[in-house]
Write an enzyme that holds these catalytic residues in place. Structure first.
Site, PDB file in Angstrom:
ATOM      1  N   CYS A   1      -4.925  11.292   4.388  1.00 15.07           N
ATOM      2  CA  CYS A   1      -5.276  10.270   3.399  1.00 15.07           C
ATOM      3  C   CYS A   1      -5.671  10.961   2.102  1.00 15.07           C
ATOM      4  CB  CYS A   1      -6.407   9.381   3.898  1.00 15.07           C
ATOM      5  SG  CYS A   1      -6.922   8.163   2.673  1.00 15.07           S
ATOM      6  N   GLY A   2      -4.792  10.901   1.116  1.00 14.40           N
ATOM      7  CA  GLY A   2      -5.086  11.540  -0.161  1.00 14.40           C
ATOM      8  C   GLY A   2      -6.098  10.783  -0.994  1.00 14.40           C
TER       9      GLY A   2
ATOM     10  N   GLY B   1      -2.122   8.853  -1.963  1.00 13.32           N
ATOM     11  CA  GLY B   1      -2.233  10.299  -2.128  1.00 13.32           C
ATOM     12  C   GLY B   1      -1.311  11.106  -1.252  1.00 13.32           C
TER      13      GLY B   1
END
Length: 341
Positions: free
Chosen positions: A93-94, A262
């Site tokens: 998860c950016g 992201g």
């Protein structure tokens, strides 16, 4: 939950996408590494029930996102995190990593670099070790670079039969596996009025590809599965030659990322680089369906899982939206909650 519980969170948003941080998780988190913890958390458990309480209505919603803070895998990282959404636990998860970088500085968990330069917040996630490189000016966080795991093109011409016709998609890995599809190829554009149709075709492509060999991670089965579908608009190049696109990522089972995503942007950088559309000295200007923006580029080149890969850097900013003390009444028949999509 058989006794009264209070679950405290700190919430941020990155480009409009929520990220709910849980530091004091009220139940044990089993496993020796973050990747192992995710594998265990995916089974029915008290931890999974906490996820549902925080994500489902009435305390959350179908597009909620967050993470449980865990110990790191070793002393090389500041902490670990289990990312979660309405359907379970994700591998990467950016936007959450960017939020965690801001949170780590805001709380003093990681002190700013004494030389005034960027401060690296090192985080263990299920797909590996990532960095939130936090830029501070006048004692205020201004932006965060998400430096991701090695990312690469898996397939450039996967054919998918859909309700909108036969389409050709690219498959890329950016900590999770993403299908990538030009929105115009299915008669759509990445705009708010097309959101229901974007969600529908994104789900369709994802689930069709999950029955294919493209869904298999080449070295770690725990990372297998097409996590999401990226639908994008091509918006040309700016005066500097940088590439401008707008995207929406439909992940899990029909969640729509409000940010430019992201880890999806990282996968997009890997694919565009492999196709020769993004040079190492160029920037991908990546907008979201709500108008927020990430800027991304190739930071380095490596070999990973037998592929020519890149280390992507995705730059954005997260903002604190509040604190919560969620209460769970053991008499409540709707615990852990519900979703309507």
């Amino acid at each position: 939950m058989s006794s009264p519980q209070v679950i405290r969170t700190v919430d941020y948003h990155t480009g409009g996408e929520p990220f709910r941080i849980v530091v004091d998780v009220p139940v044990p988190i089993e496993g020796d590494t973050v990747a192992a913890r995710r594998a265990l958390a995916m089974h029915p458990s008290a931890l999974d029930e906490v996820r549902q309480v925080l994500c489902f209505e009435p305390r959350g919603h179908a597009d909620m996102y967050g993470g449980f803070i865990t110990p790191p895998d070793d002393d090389g990282a500041h902490f670990g995190v289990l990312f979660w959404h309405k359907d379970g636990f994700s591998t990467a998860c950016g936007h959450g990593t960017i939020a965690l970088g801001v949170w780590a500085i805001d709380t003093g968990l990681v002190p700013p670099s004494p030389d005034g330069g960027p401060t690296d917040v090192v985080i263990d996630v299920p797909s590996g070790r990532v960095v939130a490189r936090v830029h501070i000016a006048d004692d205020v966080v201004r932006k965060v670079d998400f430096v991701n795991v090695a990312s690469y093109l898996i397939a450039r011409d996967a054919v998918v039969e859909t309700s909108r016709g036969t389409v050709t998609v690219q498959i890329g890995f950016g900590g999770a596996i993403y299908a990538q599809l030009r929105a115009a190829d299915v008669g759509l554009a990445v705009t708010p009025e097309h959101v229901p149709e974007l969600i529908a075709i994104g789900r369709e492509v994802k689930w069709k590809l999950n029955d294919s060999p493209y869904a298999q991670h080449p070295s770690d089965p725990r990372l297998s599965g097409v996590y999401g579908t990226i639908l994008y608009d091509e918006l040309g190049r700016d005066a500097s030659g940088d590439l401008h696109q707008r995207n929406t990522t439909i992940f899990a089972d029909g969640e729509l990322d409000r940010s430019p995503c992201g880890s999806g942007t990282a996968a997009r950088v890997a694919v565009l680089s492999a196709l020769g559309e993004l040079a190492d000295d160029q920037v991908l200007i990546h907008d979201s369906v709500v108008g927020s923006r990430f800027e991304a580029r190739v930071l380095d080149r490596v070999i990973a899982d037998g592929f020519d890969a890149v280390i992507p850097q995705v730059t954005g900013m997260a903002y604190r939206t509040g604190e919560h003390a969620f209460e769970v009444d053991p008499r409540d028949p709707l615990v852990p909650g519900f979703v309507l999509r």
